[in-house]
Design an enzyme around this catalytic site. Sequence first.
Site, PDB file in Angstrom:
ATOM      1  N   ALA A  53       4.759  -2.997   7.061  1.00  0.00           N
ATOM      2  CA  ALA A  53       3.226  -2.934   6.746  1.00  0.00           C
ATOM      3  C   ALA A  53       3.027  -2.509   5.418  1.00  0.00           C
ATOM      4  CB  ALA A  53       2.898  -1.901   7.444  1.00  0.00           C
ATOM      5  N   THR A  55       6.639   7.172  -3.711  1.00  0.00           N
ATOM      6  CA  THR A  55       6.758   7.920  -4.808  1.00  0.00           C
ATOM      7  C   THR A  55       7.156   9.097  -4.700  1.00  0.00           C
ATOM      8  OG1 THR A  55       5.498   6.177  -6.007  1.00  0.00           O
ATOM      9  CG2 THR A  55       5.830   8.127  -7.124  1.00  0.00           C
ATOM     10  N   GLN A  79       7.665 -11.333 -27.233  1.00  0.00           N
ATOM     11  CA  GLN A  79       7.763 -12.568 -28.053  1.00  0.00           C
ATOM     12  C   GLN A  79       7.370 -12.280 -29.476  1.00  0.00           C
ATOM     13  OE1 GLN A  79       8.624 -15.170 -26.566  1.00  0.00           O
ATOM     14  NE2 GLN A  79       8.364 -16.610 -28.137  1.00  0.00           N
ATOM     15  N   GLU A 101      -0.333  -0.152  -5.191  1.00  0.00           N
ATOM     16  CA  GLU A 101      -1.717   0.172  -5.097  1.00  0.00           C
ATOM     17  C   GLU A 101      -2.522  -1.177  -4.826  1.00  0.00           C
ATOM     18  OE1 GLU A 101      -3.858   3.289  -6.038  1.00  0.00           O
ATOM     19  OE2 GLU A 101      -1.859   4.657  -6.143  1.00  0.00           O
ATOM     20  N   SER A 132      -1.987  -7.875  -6.962  1.00  0.00           N
ATOM     21  CA  SER A 132      -2.992  -8.616  -7.552  1.00  0.00           C
ATOM     22  C   SER A 132      -3.789  -9.511  -6.529  1.00  0.00           C
ATOM     23  CB  SER A 132      -2.581  -9.445  -8.607  1.00  0.00           C
ATOM     24  OG  SER A 132      -2.336  -8.805  -9.733  1.00  0.00           O
TER      25      SER A 132
HETATM   26  C1  LIG Z   1       7.673   1.473  -7.465  1.00  0.00           C
HETATM   27  C2  LIG Z   1       6.703   1.394  -6.329  1.00  0.00           C
HETATM   28  C3  LIG Z   1       6.080   2.711  -6.152  1.00  0.00           C
HETATM   29  C4  LIG Z   1       5.325   2.746  -4.842  1.00  0.00           C
HETATM   30  N1  LIG Z   1       4.533   3.914  -4.387  1.00  0.00           N
HETATM   31  C5  LIG Z   1       3.967   3.943  -3.092  1.00  0.00           C
HETATM   32  C6  LIG Z   1       3.713   4.982  -2.724  1.00  0.00           C
HETATM   33  O1  LIG Z   1       3.780   6.079  -3.429  1.00  0.00           O
HETATM   34  N2  LIG Z   1       3.077   5.279  -1.426  1.00  0.00           N
HETATM   35  C7  LIG Z   1       2.818   4.007  -0.641  1.00  0.00           C
HETATM   36  O2  LIG Z   1       2.397   4.191   0.493  1.00  0.00           O
HETATM   37  N3  LIG Z   1       3.342   2.881  -1.219  1.00  0.00           N
HETATM   38  C8  LIG Z   1       4.045   2.796  -2.435  1.00  0.00           C
HETATM   39  N4  LIG Z   1       4.230   1.601  -2.876  1.00  0.00           N
HETATM   40  C9  LIG Z   1       4.179   0.348  -2.144  1.00  0.00           C
HETATM   41  C10 LIG Z   1       3.187  -0.468  -2.414  1.00  0.00           C
HETATM   42  O3  LIG Z   1       1.763  -0.059  -2.507  1.00  0.00           O
HETATM   43  C11 LIG Z   1       3.438  -1.768  -1.556  1.00  0.00           C
HETATM   44  O4  LIG Z   1       4.707  -2.557  -2.300  1.00  0.00           O
HETATM   45  C12 LIG Z   1       2.580  -2.826  -2.026  1.00  0.00           C
HETATM   46  O5  LIG Z   1       1.397  -2.740  -1.260  1.00  0.00           O
HETATM   47  C13 LIG Z   1       2.863  -4.429  -1.547  1.00  0.00           C
HETATM   48  O6  LIG Z   1       3.399  -4.341  -0.265  1.00  0.00           O
HETATM   49  P1  LIG Z   1       4.695  -5.091   0.178  1.00  0.00           P
HETATM   50  O7  LIG Z   1       5.746  -4.827  -1.035  1.00  0.00           O
HETATM   51  O8  LIG Z   1       5.221  -4.848   1.573  1.00  0.00           O
HETATM   52  O9  LIG Z   1       4.396  -6.692  -0.189  1.00  0.00           O
HETATM   53  P2  LIG Z   1       3.790  -7.680   0.870  1.00  0.00           P
HETATM   54  O10 LIG Z   1       2.680  -7.015   1.386  1.00  0.00           O
HETATM   55  O11 LIG Z   1       5.075  -8.241   1.867  1.00  0.00           O
HETATM   56  O12 LIG Z   1       3.344  -8.994  -0.109  1.00  0.00           O
HETATM   57  C14 LIG Z   1       4.307  -9.702  -0.340  1.00  0.00           C
HETATM   58  C15 LIG Z   1       3.589 -10.868  -1.420  1.00  0.00           C
HETATM   59  O13 LIG Z   1       2.698 -11.430  -0.433  1.00  0.00           O
HETATM   60  C16 LIG Z   1       1.316 -11.533  -1.031  1.00  0.00           C
HETATM   61  N5  LIG Z   1       0.385 -11.287   0.065  1.00  0.00           N
HETATM   62  C17 LIG Z   1       0.396 -10.683   1.433  1.00  0.00           C
HETATM   63  N6  LIG Z   1      -0.559 -10.712   2.048  1.00  0.00           N
HETATM   64  C18 LIG Z   1      -1.331 -11.587   1.337  1.00  0.00           C
HETATM   65  C19 LIG Z   1      -2.793 -12.226   1.812  1.00  0.00           C
HETATM   66  N7  LIG Z   1      -3.432 -11.872   2.483  1.00  0.00           N
HETATM   67  N8  LIG Z   1      -3.269 -13.318   0.816  1.00  0.00           N
HETATM   68  C20 LIG Z   1      -2.739 -13.331  -0.325  1.00  0.00           C
HETATM   69  N9  LIG Z   1      -1.445 -12.959  -0.625  1.00  0.00           N
HETATM   70  C21 LIG Z   1      -0.763 -12.130   0.138  1.00  0.00           C
HETATM   71  C22 LIG Z   1       1.293 -10.200  -1.907  1.00  0.00           C
HETATM   72  O14 LIG Z   1       0.304 -10.111  -2.664  1.00  0.00           O
HETATM   73  C23 LIG Z   1       2.724 -10.204  -2.446  1.00  0.00           C
HETATM   74  O15 LIG Z   1       2.581 -11.244  -3.532  1.00  0.00           O
HETATM   75  C24 LIG Z   1       5.133   1.751  -3.996  1.00  0.00           C
HETATM   76  C25 LIG Z   1       5.749   0.264  -4.307  1.00  0.00           C
HETATM   77  C26 LIG Z   1       6.737   0.206  -5.363  1.00  0.00           C
HETATM   78  C27 LIG Z   1       7.320  -1.012  -5.670  1.00  0.00           C
END
Ligand SMILES: Cc1cc2nc3c(=O)[nH]c(=O)nc-3n(C[C@H](O)[C@H](O)[C@H](O)COP(=O)(O)OP(=O)(O)OC[C@H]3O[C@@H](n4cnc5c(N)ncnc54)[C@H](O)[C@@H]3O)c2cc1C
Length: 404
Positions: free
Chosen positions: A134, A164, A357, A384, A387
């Site tokens: 999720a 974080t 670059q 957060e 994009s």
């Molecule tokens: C360094 C770091 C710090 C973080 N800190 C926190 C924190 O403090 N607390 C917290 O709760 N979370 C935190 N996160 C989590 C972060 O918010 C999530 O990684 C982010 O929301 C994306 O979720 P996911 O990694 O599961 O990617 P996914 O949701 O699996 O997405 C994978 C790809 O698919 C794309 N995608 C997914 N759904 C769609 C759609 N409907 N349409 C088009 N494209 C789509 C996404 O844009 C992405 O490119 C952190 C992440 C990182 C890497």
Amino acid sequence: MTNPSFELDQDHLDLRDWVHTFAADVVRPAASEWDEREEFPWPVLEEAAKIGLYSLDFFATQSFDKTGLGIPVAMEELFWGDAGIGLSIVGTALAAAGLSSNGTPEQVGEWAPQMFGSPGDLKLAAFCSSEPDAGSDVGAMRTRAVYDEATDEWVLNGTKTWATNGGLADIHVITAVVDPELRTRGQASFVVPPGTKGLAQGQKFTKHGIRASHTAEVVLDNCRVPGRCLLGGKDRLDTKLAKAREGGRGGGQPSMATFERTRPAVGAQAIGIARAAYEIALDYAKTREQFGKPIIENQAIAFTLADMATSIEASRLLVWRAAWMASQGKAFTQAEGSMSKLFAGETAVRVTERAMQILGGNGYTREYPVERMARDAKIYTIFEGTSEIQRLVIARSISGAPIR
Ligand SMILES: Cc1cc2nc3c(=O)[nH]c(=O)nc-3n(C[C@H](O)[C@H](O)[C@H](O)COP(=O)(O)OP(=O)(O)OC[C@H]3O[C@@H](n4cnc5c(N)ncnc54)[C@H](O)[C@@H]3O)c2cc1C
């Protein structure tokens, strides 16, 4: 829209200079070391606490700034210093935003001071929403919170990821499912107090950028918290769930309330990184000579710098507008918060790449900070809300169509 004045008053100018001095004197000189060590920069946090930058008082005062500009101004300067250290300083504030968006005034009064601690006795907080299955899809959340009426406790079970400060924190704000059938409307958030049994750090992630910031899994195994740790309280939750079951709107998803508040601030962080890389590239282009003249005298380089400067200015206007709207209680009718985070995040990625670059071979080495800045910038198109998710929110807002 009423025309806001974005001329900074003396208080904001003083704030900008104060944070900039700390960023230039303490943060930037420490950036490379903590990036290489990939450890939480406790000594820098201590320095930030000593001057009052890492404190509840600072974040509370700036969050209630009547123009909304205090937080973006401070974020830009701090992250101009370094993003990994910057995030280590402001990570607690994300959890504090989760607390204040969903908690009662009494809960904020009880927990917020414990999130920051004081110089010599620092505390941290973590906001834990994301899970392995999720991320973008918060409706897929599985962490369960079950109420034990006999003891007036909530029992939390599940695995949070990407948190974080996760596991390192004294206080964790956890979003969990209380009624699976209601999807996002069946979720609530909880404070897990310091030293609570059943909460443990899982894997700590090694990362591409923002390496001083600690990111880890948080595992909840029969983690029991007192009833008063449910943010907003049981009566409010019961009313919300009852409305949702009747098919009414029934209140929002708790993580979304937090992200709405924090997106312009996150955009401002991205601007700080972009501006830092742009300034280094501009200086370099003026002094580096090839073919008998400074490289900036080539239109290809000068126009690149012109585009970099323009997109940084445009990002700042979007961020300040969104922050100002939020401070005035104006609704984001066109997803202005998402627009600001989207544009600033993508600007940071583009500008830092262009800066590398312009620095040529030097840009590709760790002798120069733009390489680190480019690695740091990338997270701003991912966390957060990615994009793509920002575009989804904007597209739905401007069209009203059920875009997937
Ligand atoms: C360094 C770091 C710090 C973080 N800190 C926190 C924190 O403090 N607390 C917290 O709760 N979370 C935190 N996160 C989590 C972060 O918010 C999530 O990684 C982010 O929301 C994306 O979720 P996911 O990694 O599961 O990617 P996914 O949701 O699996 O997405 C994978 C790809 O698919 C794309 N995608 C997914 N759904 C769609 C759609 N409907 N349409 C088009 N494209 C789509 C996404 O844009 C992405 O490119 C952190 C992440 C990182 C890497």
